[in-house]
Write a protein that holds these residues in place. Structure first.
Motif, PDB file in Angstrom:
ATOM      1  N   UNK A 241      32.302  34.790  53.531  1.00 21.75           N
ATOM      2  CA  UNK A 241      31.176  34.594  53.207  1.00 21.75           C
ATOM      3  C   UNK A 241      30.995  35.532  51.724  1.00 21.75           C
ATOM      4  N   UNK A 242      32.109  36.523  51.602  1.00 20.74           N
ATOM      5  CA  UNK A 242      31.917  37.524  50.493  1.00 20.74           C
ATOM      6  C   UNK A 242      31.542  36.584  49.142  1.00 20.74           C
ATOM      7  N   UNK A 243      30.733  37.344  48.434  1.00 19.74           N
ATOM      8  CA  UNK A 243      30.643  36.877  46.803  1.00 19.74           C
ATOM      9  C   UNK A 243      31.306  37.620  45.911  1.00 19.74           C
ATOM     10  N   UNK A 244      31.884  37.203  44.918  1.00 18.06           N
ATOM     11  CA  UNK A 244      32.496  37.912  43.797  1.00 18.06           C
ATOM     12  C   UNK A 244      31.878  37.515  42.474  1.00 18.06           C
ATOM     13  N   UNK A 245      31.349  38.176  41.657  1.00 18.76           N
ATOM     14  CA  UNK A 245      30.856  37.923  40.316  1.00 18.76           C
ATOM     15  C   UNK A 245      32.062  37.352  39.431  1.00 18.76           C
ATOM     16  N   UNK A 246      31.988  36.293  38.518  1.00 16.37           N
ATOM     17  CA  UNK A 246      33.229  35.891  38.133  1.00 16.37           C
ATOM     18  C   UNK A 246      33.862  36.651  37.109  1.00 16.37           C
ATOM     19  N   UNK A 247      33.084  37.917  36.503  1.00 16.83           N
ATOM     20  CA  UNK A 247      33.642  38.886  35.559  1.00 16.83           C
ATOM     21  C   UNK A 247      34.400  39.859  36.292  1.00 16.83           C
ATOM     22  N   UNK A 248      34.009  40.070  37.422  1.00 20.96           N
ATOM     23  CA  UNK A 248      35.028  40.841  38.321  1.00 20.96           C
ATOM     24  C   UNK A 248      36.241  40.220  39.001  1.00 20.96           C
ATOM     25  N   UNK A 249      36.114  38.948  39.068  1.00 18.65           N
ATOM     26  CA  UNK A 249      37.063  38.165  39.644  1.00 18.65           C
ATOM     27  C   UNK A 249      38.124  38.085  38.399  1.00 18.65           C
ATOM     28  N   UNK A 250      37.739  37.651  37.288  1.00 17.96           N
ATOM     29  CA  UNK A 250      38.769  37.599  36.208  1.00 17.96           C
ATOM     30  C   UNK A 250      39.274  38.888  35.874  1.00 17.96           C
ATOM     31  N   UNK A 251      38.595  39.898  35.881  1.00 21.40           N
ATOM     32  CA  UNK A 251      39.302  41.331  35.664  1.00 21.40           C
ATOM     33  C   UNK A 251      40.321  41.840  36.521  1.00 21.40           C
TER      34      UNK A 251
END
Length: 318
Positions: A241-251
């Motif tokens: 259920x964790x959520x990761x913002x796309x900018x953080x994910x891409x980085x």
């Protein structure tokens, strides 16, 4: 007709990189997990180049499967289903693989053997498992990023609308395009070309327009979530259920691509069998994140539940 309350079943998923076990018991309020295990067996070792399973890869599967059946029997399983995915679809010595699975699974269900399921069924089972119990706005895109393939499935209200299986996965991309450690810029560019071509085909069947929730399942996504959360060791309860913002994910993905396998292995939640191939998976995630950002999706949600849960649910309905 549904199975009776108290029935225990075992689901096994054998992919290109790992083999996993899920044993669950049916109760009035749903499935109760008794165990969930994973081993890296690298069944797809060299398959992209040779078209056959390596003998030592089959031996690794045999050992793991025998142990899994021991565990399932100890926990009281009375039915088992094993699904095999990308690596097992086109190999020349598939019969040897099926024979070893029959010997093991027959200890619970006489006559059973691994079922080499098509990518569309893999996607549907992953969607069923991934979306159960997670708060998600429809339409939902579930992406199951495996070793040999990546399944994309869109649905609403728990019902699948469209699904597609793309022949890009962390092992396949690594073996085909990323031989260096760390990969060179030219290798990364080649990998992105292969990935983008595959995703271009995928989104013609599974359009991303309108998607409101992106759920990622399987080891690449769960490891990325663990790293994004700053975990020092793998913790499935915090990852689910964790959520990761796309900018953080891409980085994070770009950082992993640029590391050596040894540097990745030093990261706390990284499984030793994933360190050498997660760069290929990270490139697939980057490409997906770019496409989803373009249609207004802002974050990735990660599920620990996937094809195993969908398979177990199906067993209890049969």
């Amino acid at each position: 007709m549904s199975a009776a309350v108290g029935t225990t079943v075992a689901a096994i998923d054998c992919g290109t990189n790992s083999i996993r076990l899920y044993v669950a018991r049916r109760e009035d309020d749903g499935l109760v997990e008794l165990t969930r295990e994973m081993r890296i067996v690298r069944l797809g070792q060299g398959v992209d180049a040779t078209g056959r399973f390596a003998d030592d890869a089959l031996d690794r599967v045999r050992v793991a499967l025998d142990d899994y059946i021991d565990t399932a029997l100890r926990l009281g399983a009375t039915a088992v289903r094993m699904v095999a995915t990308s690596a097992a679809r086109d190999v020349s010595n598939r019969d040897a693989f099926l024979a070893l699975t029959a010997a093991a699974l027959g200890r619970i269900t006489p006559g059973a053997q691994a079922e080499v399921i098509p990518g569309t069924e893999e996607a549907e089972l992953s969607y069923l498992g991934a979306t159960a119990g997670l708060p998600a706005s429809d339409p939902v895109l579930v992406v199951d990023l495996g070793g040999g393939s990546t399944e994309l499935v869109v649905g609403s209200g728990g019902v699948v609308d469209r699904a597609f299986s793309a022949n890009i996965g962390c092992v396949r991309i690594t073996e085909r395009t990323l031989p260096s450690d760390p990969p060179t810029a030219a290798e990364v560019a080649t990998a992105r070309t292969v990935i983008d071509e595959a995703l271009d085909e995928a989104v013609r069947t599974v359009p991303l327009d309108g998607v409101r929730t992106w759920i990622g399942v399987a080891g690449t996504f769960t490891t990325l979530a663990a790293l994004a959360l700053g975990l020092t060791e793998y913790d499935p309860q915090r990852i689910h259920g964790a959520r990761v913002p796309l900018d953080r994910l891409t980085e994070l993905c770009r950082s992993l691509v640029g590391m050596t396998s040894a540097e990745r292995l030093a990261l706390g939640p990284m499984h030793p069998g994933r360190a050498d191939v997660i760069g290929g998976g990270a490139l697939v995630v980057i490409a997906l994140a770019e496409r989803l950002a373009a249609v207004g999706v802002t974050e990735l949600m990660v599920s620990e539940h996937d094809i195993l849960d969908g398979t177990a649910m199906g067993l209890l309905q049969s």
